[in-house]
Design an enzyme around this catalytic site. Structure first.
Site, PDB file in Angstrom:
ATOM      1  N   SER A 178       0.816  -1.274  -0.060  1.00 40.66           N
ATOM      2  CA  SER A 178      -0.108  -0.055  -0.054  1.00 40.66           C
ATOM      3  C   SER A 178       0.763   1.196   0.026  1.00 40.66           C
ATOM      4  CB  SER A 178      -0.978  -0.022   1.092  1.00 40.66           C
ATOM      5  OG  SER A 178      -1.503   1.110   1.465  1.00 40.66           O
ATOM      6  N   LYS A 208      -1.218  -0.916  -4.875  1.00 45.32           N
ATOM      7  CA  LYS A 208      -2.130  -0.164  -4.351  1.00 45.32           C
ATOM      8  C   LYS A 208      -1.738   1.241  -3.884  1.00 45.32           C
ATOM      9  CE  LYS A 208      -4.423   0.314   0.032  1.00 45.32           C
ATOM     10  NZ  LYS A 208      -5.331  -0.598   1.268  1.00 45.32           N
ATOM     11  N   LYS A 264      -2.244   4.919  -2.424  1.00 50.10           N
ATOM     12  CA  LYS A 264      -3.247   5.876  -1.567  1.00 50.10           C
ATOM     13  C   LYS A 264      -3.742   7.185  -2.620  1.00 50.10           C
ATOM     14  CE  LYS A 264      -3.445   3.784   2.487  1.00 50.10           C
ATOM     15  NZ  LYS A 264      -4.766   2.952   2.834  1.00 50.10           N
ATOM     16  N   ASP A 282      -6.642   3.524  -3.068  1.00 51.66           N
ATOM     17  CA  ASP A 282      -7.465   3.702  -1.699  1.00 51.66           C
ATOM     18  C   ASP A 282      -7.777   4.983  -1.463  1.00 51.66           C
ATOM     19  OD1 ASP A 282      -8.684   3.560   0.721  1.00 51.66           O
ATOM     20  OD2 ASP A 282      -6.750   2.346   1.399  1.00 51.66           O
ATOM     21  N   GLU A 308     -10.777   1.522  -3.318  1.00 51.21           N
ATOM     22  CA  GLU A 308     -11.217   1.243  -2.230  1.00 51.21           C
ATOM     23  C   GLU A 308     -11.714   2.530  -1.490  1.00 51.21           C
ATOM     24  OE1 GLU A 308      -7.819  -0.645  -0.424  1.00 51.21           O
ATOM     25  OE2 GLU A 308      -8.510  -0.400   1.778  1.00 51.21           O
ATOM     26  N   ASP A 366     -13.704  -0.813   2.796  1.00 50.73           N
ATOM     27  CA  ASP A 366     -12.784  -0.872   4.059  1.00 50.73           C
ATOM     28  C   ASP A 366     -13.613  -0.218   5.232  1.00 50.73           C
ATOM     29  OD1 ASP A 366     -10.930  -0.736   5.803  1.00 50.73           O
ATOM     30  OD2 ASP A 366      -9.454  -0.007   4.638  1.00 50.73           O
ATOM     31  N   LYS A 423      -9.989  -6.391   7.719  1.00 50.56           N
ATOM     32  CA  LYS A 423      -9.075  -6.108   8.637  1.00 50.56           C
ATOM     33  C   LYS A 423      -9.648  -6.359   9.908  1.00 50.56           C
ATOM     34  CE  LYS A 423      -7.232  -1.733   6.615  1.00 50.56           C
ATOM     35  NZ  LYS A 423      -7.060  -0.612   6.710  1.00 50.56           N
ATOM     36  N   GLY A 445      -4.001  -4.136   6.122  1.00 48.59           N
ATOM     37  CA  GLY A 445      -3.220  -4.214   7.262  1.00 48.59           C
ATOM     38  C   GLY A 445      -3.279  -2.624   7.899  1.00 48.59           C
TER      39      GLY A 445
HETATM   40  O1  OSB Z   1      -6.951   2.121   4.489  1.00 46.00           O
HETATM   41  O2  OSB Z   1      -5.811   0.288   4.252  1.00 46.00           O
HETATM   42  C1  OSB Z   1      -5.970   1.444   4.864  1.00 46.00           C
HETATM   43  C2  OSB Z   1      -3.046   2.165   7.457  1.00 46.00           C
HETATM   44  C3  OSB Z   1      -3.911   2.901   8.242  1.00 46.00           C
HETATM   45  C4  OSB Z   1      -5.274   3.094   7.783  1.00 46.00           C
HETATM   46  C5  OSB Z   1      -5.610   2.656   6.686  1.00 46.00           C
HETATM   47  C6  OSB Z   1      -5.129   1.907   5.892  1.00 46.00           C
HETATM   48  C7  OSB Z   1      -3.787   1.743   6.190  1.00 46.00           C
HETATM   49  C8  OSB Z   1      -2.868   0.863   5.009  1.00 46.00           C
HETATM   50  C9  OSB Z   1      -1.934   0.073   5.650  1.00 46.00           C
HETATM   51  O3  OSB Z   1      -2.990   0.984   4.004  1.00 46.00           O
HETATM   52  C10 OSB Z   1      -1.254  -0.937   4.851  1.00 46.00           C
HETATM   53  C11 OSB Z   1      -0.284  -1.868   5.626  1.00 46.00           C
HETATM   54  O4  OSB Z   1      -0.523  -2.470   6.746  1.00 46.00           O
HETATM   55  O5  OSB Z   1       0.572  -2.485   4.999  1.00 46.00           O
HETATM   56 MG    MG Z   2      -8.355   0.923   3.070  1.00 52.30          MG
END
Ligand code: OSB
Ligand code: MG
Length: 393
Positions: free
Chosen positions: A160, A186, A188, A213, A238, A263, A287, A315
């Protein structure tokens, strides 16, 4: 069938079977650690930048001398979810510990029934449930993936990628991960860092599954980059809108070919079921901390499976302890898309398990075969990073 929300026991097989795992757990003592883990790289999302990572670990001591660890890798502010590091500490020490310490349970499911009337505090519930599963795995001599009905021994993973100051910075980091073998990208996104960035990534890495995301960062359907994003052939978008915006998400999904992945919206099995019925998304990111534990995650796994909705494991920047449970969970049948599971070394100077895990050239991480969280927990390191500690006696 307990608190399951699924209609038929056969389609609900994974959570139904896990609820029946018997392994007597006598909680003689709980220790809650608040750790500060030095980060080697920061992580930016639509919510802000994480530069300082605190995490909570629960140590469950069983009457027969077995020790189980669980992790709640939360946030400082209640932006992603209502829980925070401090609310998790409060819930574990003041709400959950009194319900379990000094009690004996037939297995993890019986233990979590002790707090079934409590709302919220999902991170705390998840960490304590994991500690119980860790004890159960050790007592039964079976790795969690096997105990839970896992069907694969390697998990495909993607990273991510946080928001960067510049596009070249992002492309350079993706390049590195592609060389290491990661099999999905992925990115952000937030308003101003979306279509152009994704178009550049898609052009530079053609053929690699790519997703975006939004972390709830867009105010609504109006004026969003949806049509342009839909042209890019993304694997999924996402959580583009707020978690509660189930109706708007359904309207947006109806206008897109690209699947929306839930999510933040998928905050409980019941809400997830409602979201799927509304058509708010076609993929679910599981998650376990967000859902309040492993059994709740399995319920979501099962209800999605019943509806042919694929899931994958997200994660929260966990250490190897939390990732161990995530890897075992990812071995369940309906986890058919790559997980967010970058190794701890990407974010932290040192992992809390040794040996730690890494992504192999084929883009997968092996599901741990060890008992408990699957890895060897390094208690000396935990001690070193512990800033506060609470003990039940
Ligand atoms: O939206 O997946 C998410 C971390 C903190 C809050 C939201 C998210 C995330 C991540 C972390 O994308 C991904 C990882 O743990 O490798
Ligand atoms: Mg997410």
């Amino acid at each position: 069938m307990g608190t399951s929300t699924s209609a038929s026991p056969s389609a609900d097989a994974i959570s139904w079977r896990a609820r029946r795992v018997q392994a007597p757990i006598e909680v003689s003592r709980l220790v809650v650690h608040s750790l500060e883990l030095p980060m080697v790289s920061s992580f930016r999302t639509a919510y802000g930048t994480t530069v300082r990572k605190r995490s909570i670990l629960v140590r469950l001591e069983d009457g027969e001398g077995v020790v189980g660890w669980g992790e709640a890798s939360g946030a400082e502010l209640p932006t992603y979810a209502p829980d925070t590091h401090d609310s998790t500490w409060y819930a574990l020490t003041r709400l959950l510990a009194p319900l379990v310490v000094g009690h004996r349970f037939e297995g993890p499911a019986a233990m979590i029934d002790a707090w079934k009337d409590l709302k919220g505090y999902h991170w705390a519930m998840h960490a304590l449930e994991c500690a119980a599963w860790s004890v159960a795995s050790q007592k039964l001599g079976r790795p969690l993936a096997e105990l839970w009905g896992g069907v694969r021994d390697a998990i495909p993973v993607g990273e991510s990628f946080g928001i960067k100051d510049t596009l070249p910075e992002l492309l350079e980091e993706i390049e590195r991960r592609m060389e290491e073998g990661y099999c999905r990208i992925k990115v952000k996104i937030e308003p101003g860092w979306d279509v152009d960035v994704l178009r550049a990534v898609a052009r530079r890495f053609p053929g690699v599954p790519l997703s975006a995301d939004g972390n709830c960062g867009y105010a609504g359907i109006e004026g969003g980059p949806w049509a342009a994003l839909d042209e890019l052939g993304l694997l999924m978008i996402e959580q583009p809108l707020a978690g509660e915006a189930l109706c708007d998400l359904a309207d947006l999904q109806a206008s897109l070919r690209t699947p929306i992945c839930l999510d933040e919206s998928a905050s409980s099995p019941e809400i997830t079921r409602a979201a799927l019925r509304l058509g708010s998304g076609r993929i679910v990111n599981i998650k376990p901390a967000r859902l309040g534990g492993i059994l709740a995650s399995m319920q979501v796994h099962d209800l999605c499976r019943q509806r042919s909705v694929p899931v994958w494991c997200g994660g929260m920047l966990e250490s190897g302890i939390g990732r161990g449970f995530n890897l075992a969970l990812s071995s369940l049948p309906n986890f058919t898309l790559p997980a967010d599971m970058s190794p701890a070394k990407i974010f932290y100077a040192e992992d809390l398990v040794e040996p730690t895990f890494d992504v192999r050239k084929d883009g997968t991480i092996p599901v741990p075969r060890g008992l408990g969280c699957g890895f060897h927990v390094q208690e000396e390191r935990i001690e070193r990073y512990t800033m506060a500690r609470w003990t039940s006696d």
